[in-house]
Design a protein around this motif. Structure first.
Motif, PDB file in Angstrom:
ATOM      1  N   ARG A  22       0.808  -1.125   0.092  1.00 57.86           N
ATOM      2  CA  ARG A  22      -0.111   0.042   0.035  1.00 57.86           C
ATOM      3  C   ARG A  22       0.933   1.383   0.062  1.00 57.86           C
ATOM      4  NH1 ARG A  22      -2.915   0.383   5.300  1.00 57.86           N
ATOM      5  NH2 ARG A  22      -1.057   1.619   5.937  1.00 57.86           N
ATOM      6  N   GLU A  23       1.874   1.283   1.010  1.00 54.25           N
ATOM      7  CA  GLU A  23       2.725   2.425   1.127  1.00 54.25           C
ATOM      8  C   GLU A  23       3.621   2.613  -0.235  1.00 54.25           C
ATOM      9  OE1 GLU A  23       2.573   4.977   3.521  1.00 54.25           O
ATOM     10  OE2 GLU A  23       0.883   3.706   4.189  1.00 54.25           O
ATOM     11  N   ILE A  24       3.990   1.508  -0.743  1.00 54.65           N
ATOM     12  CA  ILE A  24       4.750   1.716  -2.206  1.00 54.65           C
ATOM     13  C   ILE A  24       3.950   2.100  -3.326  1.00 54.65           C
ATOM     14  CG2 ILE A  24       6.377   0.637  -4.006  1.00 54.65           C
ATOM     15  CD1 ILE A  24       7.367  -1.025  -1.379  1.00 54.65           C
ATOM     16  N   GLY A  25       2.757   1.539  -3.361  1.00 59.06           N
ATOM     17  CA  GLY A  25       1.894   1.896  -4.482  1.00 59.06           C
ATOM     18  C   GLY A  25       1.287   3.137  -4.316  1.00 59.06           C
ATOM     19  N   ALA A  26       1.298   4.058  -3.185  1.00 63.86           N
ATOM     20  CA  ALA A  26       0.874   5.460  -3.114  1.00 63.86           C
ATOM     21  C   ALA A  26       1.845   6.455  -3.424  1.00 63.86           C
ATOM     22  CB  ALA A  26       0.620   5.848  -1.577  1.00 63.86           C
ATOM     23  N   VAL A  27       3.240   5.890  -3.772  1.00 62.41           N
ATOM     24  CA  VAL A  27       4.233   6.838  -4.230  1.00 62.41           C
ATOM     25  C   VAL A  27       4.087   7.181  -5.857  1.00 62.41           C
ATOM     26  CG1 VAL A  27       6.657   6.943  -4.677  1.00 62.41           C
ATOM     27  CG2 VAL A  27       6.054   6.007  -2.598  1.00 62.41           C
ATOM     28  N   ASP A  28       4.078   8.553  -6.067  1.00 63.15           N
ATOM     29  CA  ASP A  28       4.061   8.844  -7.301  1.00 63.15           C
ATOM     30  C   ASP A  28       5.013   8.186  -8.295  1.00 63.15           C
ATOM     31  OD1 ASP A  28       2.292  10.812  -6.722  1.00 63.15           O
ATOM     32  OD2 ASP A  28       3.628  12.596  -6.379  1.00 63.15           O
ATOM     33  N   ASP A  29       4.596   8.008  -9.452  1.00 61.20           N
ATOM     34  CA  ASP A  29       5.334   7.143 -10.529  1.00 61.20           C
ATOM     35  C   ASP A  29       5.611   5.584 -10.276  1.00 61.20           C
ATOM     36  OD1 ASP A  29       6.061   9.594 -11.655  1.00 61.20           O
ATOM     37  OD2 ASP A  29       7.827  10.164 -10.915  1.00 61.20           O
ATOM     38  N   VAL A  30       4.985   5.200  -9.120  1.00 60.24           N
ATOM     39  CA  VAL A  30       4.961   3.848  -8.984  1.00 60.24           C
ATOM     40  C   VAL A  30       3.868   3.246  -9.719  1.00 60.24           C
ATOM     41  CG1 VAL A  30       4.727   1.776  -7.257  1.00 60.24           C
ATOM     42  CG2 VAL A  30       6.378   3.466  -6.754  1.00 60.24           C
ATOM     43  N   LEU A  31       4.110   2.352 -10.752  1.00 60.87           N
ATOM     44  CA  LEU A  31       3.039   1.917 -11.666  1.00 60.87           C
ATOM     45  C   LEU A  31       2.467   0.459 -11.109  1.00 60.87           C
ATOM     46  CD1 LEU A  31       5.005   2.564 -15.080  1.00 60.87           C
ATOM     47  CD2 LEU A  31       3.367   4.045 -13.928  1.00 60.87           C
ATOM     48  N   ARG A  32       3.025  -0.294 -10.335  1.00 60.23           N
ATOM     49  CA  ARG A  32       2.623  -1.486  -9.984  1.00 60.23           C
ATOM     50  C   ARG A  32       3.737  -1.792  -8.775  1.00 60.23           C
ATOM     51  NH1 ARG A  32       4.433  -5.863  -9.584  1.00 60.23           N
ATOM     52  NH2 ARG A  32       4.346  -7.849 -10.330  1.00 60.23           N
ATOM     53  N   SER A  33       2.936  -2.330  -7.767  1.00 58.30           N
ATOM     54  CA  SER A  33       3.590  -3.021  -6.555  1.00 58.30           C
ATOM     55  C   SER A  33       2.962  -4.211  -5.828  1.00 58.30           C
ATOM     56  CB  SER A  33       3.552  -2.008  -5.442  1.00 58.30           C
ATOM     57  OG  SER A  33       2.332  -1.617  -4.818  1.00 58.30           O
ATOM     58  N   PHE A  44       8.212  -3.439  -7.324  1.00 54.33           N
ATOM     59  CA  PHE A  44       7.594  -2.560  -7.990  1.00 54.33           C
ATOM     60  C   PHE A  44       8.143  -2.059  -9.174  1.00 54.33           C
ATOM     61  CE2 PHE A  44      10.814  -1.043  -5.119  1.00 54.33           C
ATOM     62  CZ  PHE A  44      11.238   0.045  -5.817  1.00 54.33           C
ATOM     63  N   THR A  45       7.388  -1.415 -10.030  1.00 50.42           N
ATOM     64  CA  THR A  45       7.809  -0.769 -11.434  1.00 50.42           C
ATOM     65  C   THR A  45       7.676   0.676 -11.399  1.00 50.42           C
ATOM     66  OG1 THR A  45       7.092  -2.895 -12.429  1.00 50.42           O
ATOM     67  CG2 THR A  45       7.559  -1.028 -13.859  1.00 50.42           C
ATOM     68  N   VAL A  46       8.850   1.103 -11.772  1.00 50.68           N
ATOM     69  CA  VAL A  46       8.844   2.746 -11.926  1.00 50.68           C
ATOM     70  C   VAL A  46       9.578   3.286 -13.146  1.00 50.68           C
ATOM     71  CG1 VAL A  46       9.055   3.057  -9.476  1.00 50.68           C
ATOM     72  CG2 VAL A  46      10.994   2.848 -10.645  1.00 50.68           C
ATOM     73  N   PRO A  47       9.196   4.383 -13.804  1.00 52.17           N
ATOM     74  CA  PRO A  47       9.794   5.005 -14.755  1.00 52.17           C
ATOM     75  C   PRO A  47      11.118   5.637 -14.633  1.00 52.17           C
ATOM     76  CG  PRO A  47       8.176   6.298 -14.285  1.00 52.17           C
ATOM     77  CD  PRO A  47       8.043   5.270 -13.262  1.00 52.17           C
TER      78      PRO A  47
END
Length: 72
Positions: A22-33, A44-47
């Protein structure tokens, strides 16, 4: 896109995994956690690689220890 797998010490139950997801998914730019407390991993996936570094600090701030990081 970069896909991160963090090996995390301290996830004792499903609730720990849910909290991190939940906390990682709430970070801007995190596309999937996703978190797996039995395997002690968080993915997780990020650009942007800077976001990966931020997430590592977030996990530590939540009281867990990142012992290894795999990036694809």
């Amino acid at each position: 896109m970069e896909h991160y797998t963090f090996h995390v010490v301290g996830m004792e139950c499903r609730g720990c995994g849910y909290l991190l997801e939940r906390e990682i998914g709430a970070v801007d730019d995190v596309l999937r956690s996703a978190a797996d407390h039995e395997a002690d991993i968080v993915e997780f996936t990020v650009p942007d690689p800077e976001t990966g570094s931020y997430v590592e600090h977030l996990v530590s701030d939540l009281g867990y220890e990142v012992t290894a990081i795999d990036v694809e």
